[in-house]
Design a protein around this motif. Structure first.
Motif, short mmCIF file in Angstrom:
data_model
loop_
_atom_site.label_atom_id
_atom_site.label_comp_id
_atom_site.label_asym_id
_atom_site.label_seq_id
_atom_site.Cartn_x
_atom_site.Cartn_y
_atom_site.Cartn_z
N ALA A 117 46.44 -41.04 -34.33
CA ALA A 117 46.52 -42.32 -35.04
C ALA A 117 47.01 -42.12 -36.46
CB ALA A 117 45.15 -43.00 -35.03
N ALA A 118 46.51 -41.07 -37.13
CA ALA A 118 46.95 -40.78 -38.49
C ALA A 118 48.43 -40.44 -38.53
CB ALA A 118 46.12 -39.63 -39.07
N ALA A 119 48.91 -39.71 -37.53
CA ALA A 119 50.34 -39.38 -37.47
C ALA A 119 51.18 -40.65 -37.36
CB ALA A 119 50.61 -38.47 -36.28
N ALA A 120 50.75 -41.60 -36.52
CA ALA A 120 51.50 -42.85 -36.36
C ALA A 120 51.49 -43.66 -37.65
CB ALA A 120 50.90 -43.66 -35.21
N LEU A 121 50.34 -43.72 -38.32
CA LEU A 121 50.23 -44.51 -39.54
C LEU A 121 51.03 -43.89 -40.69
CD1 LEU A 121 46.44 -45.39 -39.31
CD2 LEU A 121 48.39 -46.92 -38.89
N ALA A 133 48.98 -47.18 -30.28
CA ALA A 133 49.39 -48.58 -30.47
C ALA A 133 48.66 -49.13 -31.70
CB ALA A 133 49.04 -49.40 -29.24
N TYR A 134 49.40 -49.78 -32.60
CA TYR A 134 48.77 -50.31 -33.80
C TYR A 134 49.43 -51.63 -34.18
CZ TYR A 134 52.94 -48.43 -36.13
OH TYR A 134 54.24 -48.15 -36.48
N ARG A 135 48.67 -52.48 -34.89
CA ARG A 135 49.22 -53.76 -35.33
C ARG A 135 48.64 -54.11 -36.69
NH1 ARG A 135 47.94 -59.26 -34.72
NH2 ARG A 135 46.13 -58.79 -33.40
N PHE A 136 49.53 -54.56 -37.58
CA PHE A 136 49.14 -55.03 -38.92
C PHE A 136 49.21 -56.55 -38.96
CE2 PHE A 136 50.13 -50.66 -39.80
CZ PHE A 136 49.36 -50.32 -40.89
N ASP A 137 48.34 -57.14 -39.73
CA ASP A 137 48.37 -58.59 -39.96
C ASP A 137 48.09 -58.84 -41.43
OD1 ASP A 137 48.47 -61.30 -39.69
OD2 ASP A 137 46.47 -61.50 -38.81
N SER A 138 49.04 -59.46 -42.11
CA SER A 138 48.92 -59.74 -43.55
C SER A 138 48.65 -58.48 -44.34
CB SER A 138 47.80 -60.77 -43.81
OG SER A 138 48.07 -61.97 -43.12
N GLY A 139 49.27 -57.39 -43.92
CA GLY A 139 49.15 -56.13 -44.64
C GLY A 139 47.96 -55.29 -44.26
N SER A 140 47.08 -55.80 -43.40
CA SER A 140 45.89 -55.05 -43.00
C SER A 140 46.01 -54.58 -41.55
CB SER A 140 44.63 -55.92 -43.14
OG SER A 140 44.45 -56.30 -44.48
N LEU A 141 45.51 -53.39 -41.30
CA LEU A 141 45.50 -52.86 -39.95
C LEU A 141 44.40 -53.57 -39.16
CD1 LEU A 141 46.63 -50.66 -37.98
CD2 LEU A 141 44.75 -49.20 -38.75
N VAL A 142 44.78 -54.27 -38.09
CA VAL A 142 43.80 -55.05 -37.32
C VAL A 142 43.63 -54.52 -35.90
CG1 VAL A 142 44.19 -57.14 -38.66
CG2 VAL A 142 45.58 -56.71 -36.62
N PRO A 149 56.87 -36.52 -32.09
CA PRO A 149 57.21 -37.88 -31.66
C PRO A 149 58.20 -37.86 -30.51
CG PRO A 149 57.30 -37.69 -34.05
CD PRO A 149 57.17 -36.30 -33.51
N LEU A 150 57.94 -38.66 -29.49
CA LEU A 150 58.82 -38.75 -28.33
C LEU A 150 59.76 -39.94 -28.50
CD1 LEU A 150 56.22 -38.09 -25.49
CD2 LEU A 150 57.88 -36.48 -26.44
N PRO A 151 61.01 -39.81 -28.08
CA PRO A 151 61.94 -40.95 -28.19
C PRO A 151 61.50 -42.10 -27.30
CG PRO A 151 62.90 -39.18 -26.88
CD PRO A 151 61.64 -38.63 -27.47
N ARG A 152 61.69 -43.32 -27.77
CA ARG A 152 61.30 -44.49 -26.98
C ARG A 152 62.22 -44.68 -25.78
NH1 ARG A 152 60.44 -49.70 -30.60
NH2 ARG A 152 59.70 -50.43 -28.57
N PHE A 153 63.48 -44.36 -25.97
CA PHE A 153 64.46 -44.53 -24.89
C PHE A 153 65.21 -43.21 -24.74
CE2 PHE A 153 64.00 -48.57 -27.18
CZ PHE A 153 63.43 -49.34 -26.18
N VAL A 154 65.16 -42.64 -23.55
CA VAL A 154 65.75 -41.33 -23.29
C VAL A 154 67.02 -41.51 -22.46
CG1 VAL A 154 65.40 -39.06 -22.29
CG2 VAL A 154 63.49 -40.26 -23.35
#
Length: 314
Positions: free
Chosen positions: A121-125, A167-176, A231-236
Motif C-alpha cells: 500500500a505504501a508503494a502505491a501511495l 486499490a485506493y481512492r481519494f475523496d476531496s484530497g483524503s484517502l477514503v 510495478p506490473l504493466p496494466r496492459f501487456v
C-alpha cells in the motif's frame, strides 16, 4: 576502531535505521556500481557486537531485517531466520545446519500477510504522490479524480514471483479507501505520502515507511522489514508475455551445461540447465513433469536476468 560504535555504510548499499545495539557494515560497492556474474558473491559484511553470542545473533538479525538493500537480490531472509532459529541460538549452527533445515523455507520472504500488505500500500501511495508532483497541468486535482467516483485506482506489483494488487481512492484530497488483494485495510489514516516516505495508520498502528522509487521497482522499508516490489504493466502486449512453462535466469550468468534437448520428457525437479554466476553454480530445474519444447541456449552462452533458458509444457 572501536567495535561498539555504530557503523553505517557510506556507499548506500545497505541503509539501516532504528537498529538497536552496535552494528558494523563493510561494503565495497556503491549504488552506481554494477554487480556482474564475475563478481564475488559476498559484496557486504554486517557484524554485530554484544556481551554474549545469543544477544549478538539477535542484534544482527534485527539489523538485517530493518536494513534497506537496494539494487540487488540478497540472502537476507535466510540469514535472519538462521540467526533467530532456536537450534542456532543454542549453539548448533554447524556446517550441516542447512542439511537439517530446508533452505528454501528459511529463505522465504520475511514480509507476509498484513505486513506485506502495508508495504505494498505504501508503494502505491508513494507512486501516486510522485505522479501528482510530475503533473504540471492539473496540480490541484486529486489523484484518480472522477466527476462520479465509482471505482478505486488500481496497481499491481510483483513480489518474489507473486502478484499483489493495491486499490485506493481519494475523496476531496483524503484517502477514503485502501485495499490489498481485495481485503480492505481497517482503521485507516494517511498522514502524509511523498515519493520518499509514507506515514500511514492501519489497524490502529501508525507506521513510518521509507520508500525508494527506482527505475523498475519500489523498495519500501520499515521496522518490520523491507519489500522489493515491481510495478506490473496494466496492459501487456501479447508479444511481451512470457510463454507458460518458461524457466528464466534469476541473475546474469554463463551457461555451463545444458542437460536436455527439445522433445525430452522430464520429471519435476530434474536439472535442465546449469548456470555459473558469482563463482557459484546454479541448477535450473523443472517445476513440474512435462515435455521440453524449447531450449534457446547452449553451453558457453552469457545470459541476462529474465532471459528464457528452457520451456516445459506440462
Amino acid at each position: 576502531e572501536d567495535p561498539t560504535q555504530d557503523y553505517l555504510p557510506s556507499t548506500g548499499l545497505l541503509r539501516a535505521f532504528a537498529v538497536p545495539g552496535p552494528v558494523r557494515v563493510d561494503a565495497a560497492i556503491d549504488r552506481a556500481g554494477e554487480v556482474s556474474q564475475y563478481y564475488d558473491p559476498m559484496i557486504a559484511k554486517v557484524v554485530a557486537h554484544a556481551p554474549d553470542r545469543s544477544t549478538a545473533a539477535r542484534t544482527l538479525a534485527t539489523a538485517l531485517r530493518r536494513a534497506t538493500i537496494d539494487g540487488i537480490r540478497s540472502n537476507r531472509e535466510l540469514l535472519v531466520r538462521v540467526l533467530t532459529h532456536p537450534e542456532y541460538l543454542a549453539g548448533h549452527g554447524d556446517s550441516d545446519f542447512l542439511e537439517r533445515h530446508d533452505a528454501a523455507e528459511l529463505g522465504r520472504p520475511l514480509l507476509e500477510g498484513e505486513h506485506l500488505a502495508v508495504h505494498a500500500a505504501a508503494a502505491a501511495l508513494a507512486l501516486q504522490a510522485d505522479q501528482r508532483l510530475a503533473d504540471p497541468h492539473t496540480p490541484g486535482v486529486t489523484s484518480g479524480f472522477r466527476n462520479v467516483p465509482i471505482a478505486p485506482q488500481r496497481i499491481s506489483f510483483d513480489h518474489e514471483g507473486n502478484t499483489v494488487e493495491v486499490a485506493y481512492r481519494f475523496d476531496s484530497g483524503s484517502l477514503v479507501e485502501l485495499a490489498v488483494d481485495g481485503e480492505a485495510l481497517s482503521e485507516l489514516t494517511l498522514w502524509s505520502a511523498t515519493p520518499s516516505s509514507v506515514d500511514l495508520t492501519v489497524g490502529g498502528l501508525r507506521r513510518h515507511l521509507a520508500v525508494d522509487l527506482l527505475e523498475d521497482r519500489v523498495v519500501v522499508s520499515g521496522p518490520d522489514g523491507s519489500a522489493d516490489l515491481r510495478p506490473l504493466p496494466r496492459f501487456v502486449e501479447p508479444g511481451d508475455a512470457v510463454e507458460p512453462g518458461s524457466l528464466v535466469a534469476a541473475m546474469p550468468g554463463t551457461v555451463v551445461a545444458v542437460r536436455v534437448s527439445e522433445g525430452d520428457a522430464v520429471a519435476a525437479g530434474d536439472t535442465l540447465v546449469v548456470l555459473e554466476a558469482m563463482k557459484m553454480e546454479l541448477a535450473v530445474t523443472a517445476p513440474m513433469a512435462g515435455t521440453v519444447t524449447t531450449v534457446p541456449v547452449r553451453e558457453g552462452d552469457v545470459v541476462t536476468t529474465g532471459q528464457i533458458l528452457a520451456v516445459v509444457e506440462e
